[in-house]
Scaffold this motif. Structure first.
Motif, PDB file in Angstrom:
ATOM      1  N   ASP A 200       0.823  -1.213   0.000  1.00 17.60           N
ATOM      2  CA  ASP A 200       0.000   0.000   0.000  1.00 17.60           C
ATOM      3  C   ASP A 200       0.854   1.258   0.000  1.00 17.60           C
ATOM      4  N   LYS A 201       1.920   1.252   0.799  1.00 19.90           N
ATOM      5  CA  LYS A 201       2.801   2.418   0.856  1.00 19.90           C
ATOM      6  C   LYS A 201       3.470   2.652  -0.499  1.00 19.90           C
ATOM      7  N   ALA A 202       3.912   1.570  -1.120  1.00 21.67           N
ATOM      8  CA  ALA A 202       4.562   1.689  -2.425  1.00 21.67           C
ATOM      9  C   ALA A 202       3.564   2.137  -3.491  1.00 21.67           C
ATOM     10  N   ASP A 203       2.317   1.682  -3.372  1.00 18.74           N
ATOM     11  CA  ASP A 203       1.288   2.092  -4.324  1.00 18.74           C
ATOM     12  C   ASP A 203       1.070   3.601  -4.260  1.00 18.74           C
ATOM     13  N   ARG A 204       1.008   4.137  -3.033  1.00 23.63           N
ATOM     14  CA  ARG A 204       0.855   5.590  -2.879  1.00 23.63           C
ATOM     15  C   ARG A 204       2.086   6.318  -3.410  1.00 23.63           C
ATOM     16  N   GLY A 205       3.275   5.764  -3.130  1.00 27.24           N
ATOM     17  CA  GLY A 205       4.506   6.371  -3.620  1.00 27.24           C
ATOM     18  C   GLY A 205       4.581   6.354  -5.134  1.00 27.24           C
ATOM     19  N   TRP A 206       4.157   5.231  -5.742  1.00 31.16           N
ATOM     20  CA  TRP A 206       4.178   5.124  -7.197  1.00 31.16           C
ATOM     21  C   TRP A 206       3.241   6.146  -7.828  1.00 31.16           C
ATOM     22  N   LYS A 207       2.039   6.276  -7.289  1.00 34.30           N
ATOM     23  CA  LYS A 207       1.074   7.230  -7.834  1.00 34.30           C
ATOM     24  C   LYS A 207       1.605   8.659  -7.724  1.00 34.30           C
ATOM     25  N   LYS A 208       2.239   8.955  -6.582  1.00 37.40           N
ATOM     26  CA  LYS A 208       2.774  10.310  -6.379  1.00 37.40           C
ATOM     27  C   LYS A 208       3.885  10.613  -7.379  1.00 37.40           C
ATOM     28  N   THR A 209       4.822   9.678  -7.531  1.00 40.81           N
ATOM     29  CA  THR A 209       5.933   9.928  -8.450  1.00 40.81           C
ATOM     30  C   THR A 209       5.472   9.877  -9.896  1.00 40.81           C
ATOM     31  N   ASP A 210       4.482   9.036 -10.191  1.00 33.73           N
ATOM     32  CA  ASP A 210       3.957   8.983 -11.559  1.00 33.73           C
ATOM     33  C   ASP A 210       3.307  10.312 -11.938  1.00 33.73           C
TER      34      ASP A 210
END
Length: 403
Positions: A200-210
């Motif tokens: 979940d943390k990585a998913d939020r990080g991926w969306k933010k950086t994307d």
């Protein structure tokens, strides 16, 4: 009498010998009073930014076992976190020194590959917090060492999976403003396993950086934009600087508004007291000159004065309101301000049609300048983060055909 004294002496010696043979005293005896339990609770406290509770738990773990490496690793992160809250350079230096000392002990007492993994993760996290000279290269080195370990993931007390290293390397790249590398590392976590601890943390990080990467493809991101991109919330001062730097608001407004509305020497009506020494004072004053709705000075009950409140976070509802006014001013289409008045149904469960932000939210979402969540909510009262702000500015520029 002598016989009695001799008997007591012999009894004392016997007791001492028996005590010595029994080994060191066990300090922690109950089921949950053990180093692993306290270390886990300490790391969970760190997740909540409760560094006081975290230190107490790590110290208790070391009371139970003074050679427990992960607790030293945890305490090194606590010291690093404390260092960045210190306004005094001398105090900060002390905490940085403590962090390094705890790291050395974590390395010294790491007996298993799982404890070595915790040590390398602490190195990565400390470097990302402290950002001392050469920190990114050192962090990449620690990541490589962690990735090379042959782990029994079931024995990782806190991190639970090897992909934790990818997640924290993603955070490091994000802090270094290496957005594409950060996105790739978060993607590695998502591809590693389903529903892992860091998913979940990585998913939020991926969306933010994307979002940031997409925004950068249409913006010439300057230093201000890059620094704002990594923020979890954008302040009123940040947004003023972003609009000035990335949208060239002053030039655009001067070119698109009528000469009568501009005035030859148009400037802000007054300088709010709380921006007198602010780093973005000039940008804020320029924005105030054009009277953008949502970024006006606000009356402060404490000081009984109108202040800009540059450090106050901008919510997503406020962001929509501000960008709507910019859109109206730059297109000259005043009808946008009332386009959705009277609409009874709202497509967003958290935005009523009677909300003062409803019209702005609709103008922004129908033009794809801002986005709702997959859940259907707009998150009207939550802070807008840096990546969202950058992407919204990029799309707004496209809609107005700003070059």
């Amino acid at each position: 009498m002598k016989e009695k004294l001799l008997s007591m002496l012999l009894a004392g010696i016997t007791a001492g010998v028996l005590s010595a043979c029994s080994g060191p005293q066990v300090r922690c005896t109950t089921a949950e009073d053990n180093p692993e339990h306290h270390y886990l609770r300490g790391m969970e406290a760190l997740e909540k930014s409760d560094i006081t509770a975290a230190r107490e738990k790590f110290d208790r773990a070391l009371y139970c076992n003074e050679k427990y490496s992960p607790a030293y690793a945890g305490n090194s992160i606590v010291a690093a976190e404390k260092s960045r809250t210190q306004g005094d350079d001398a105090f900060r230096t002390v905490e940085v020194g403590r962090s390094r000392d705890f790291l050395d002990r974590a390395d010294k007492y790491a007996d298993t590959t799982e404890e070595q993994f915790d040590y390398y993760l602490a190195v990565m996290r400390d470097n990302t917090i402290l950002k001392e000279k050469g920190w990114l290269k050192e962090t990449e080195g620690a990541f490589g060492d962690a990735a090379a370990l042959k782990l029994d993931e079931q024995k990782l007390v806190y991190y639970q999976g090897k992909e934790a290293a990818d997640y924290f390397m993603g955070l490091a790249y994000l802090q270094a403003l290496e957005f594409r590398k950060a996105r790739d590392k978060f993607a590695d976590v998502l591809n590693a396993r389903r529903e892992g601890k860091w998913h979940d943390k990585a998913d939020r990080g991926w969306k933010k950086t994307d979002r940031t990467v997409r925004a950068m493809s249409g913006l010439t991101i300057g230093d201000v934009g890059k620094k704002i991109a990594v923020k979890d919330s954008v302040s009123r001062g940040d947004l003023a600087a972003l609009l000035m730097d990335e949208m060239k608001m002053d030039k655009l407004m001067a070119g698109r508004l009528s000469a009568a509305s501009q005035g030859k020497h148009l400037k802000a009506e007054f300088t709010p007291a709380d921006i007198a020494d602010h780093q973005f004072k000039d940008e804020i004053l320029t924005l105030l000159k054009w009277k953008v709705r949502g970024l006006e000075p606000r009356f402060d009950e404490t000081t009984k004065a109108y202040l800009f409140k540059p450090a106050e976070a901008v919510t997503r509802g406020e962001m929509a309101f501000i960008l709507e006014d910019v859109l109206i001013k730059l297109t000259g289409d005043e009808k946008l301000a009332t386009a959705y008045f009277g609409q009874e149904q709202s497509p967003f469960p958290d935005v009523r049609s009677t909300s003062p932000f409803f019209n702005a939210v609709m103008n922004m979402t129908t033009r794809a300048i801002m986005e709702g969540e997959l859940s259907g909510e707009f998150r009207i009262n939550e802070p807008v983060d840096g990546a969202e702000a950058l992407l919204a500015v990029r799309v707004l520029k496209q809609k107005i055909n700003i070059r």
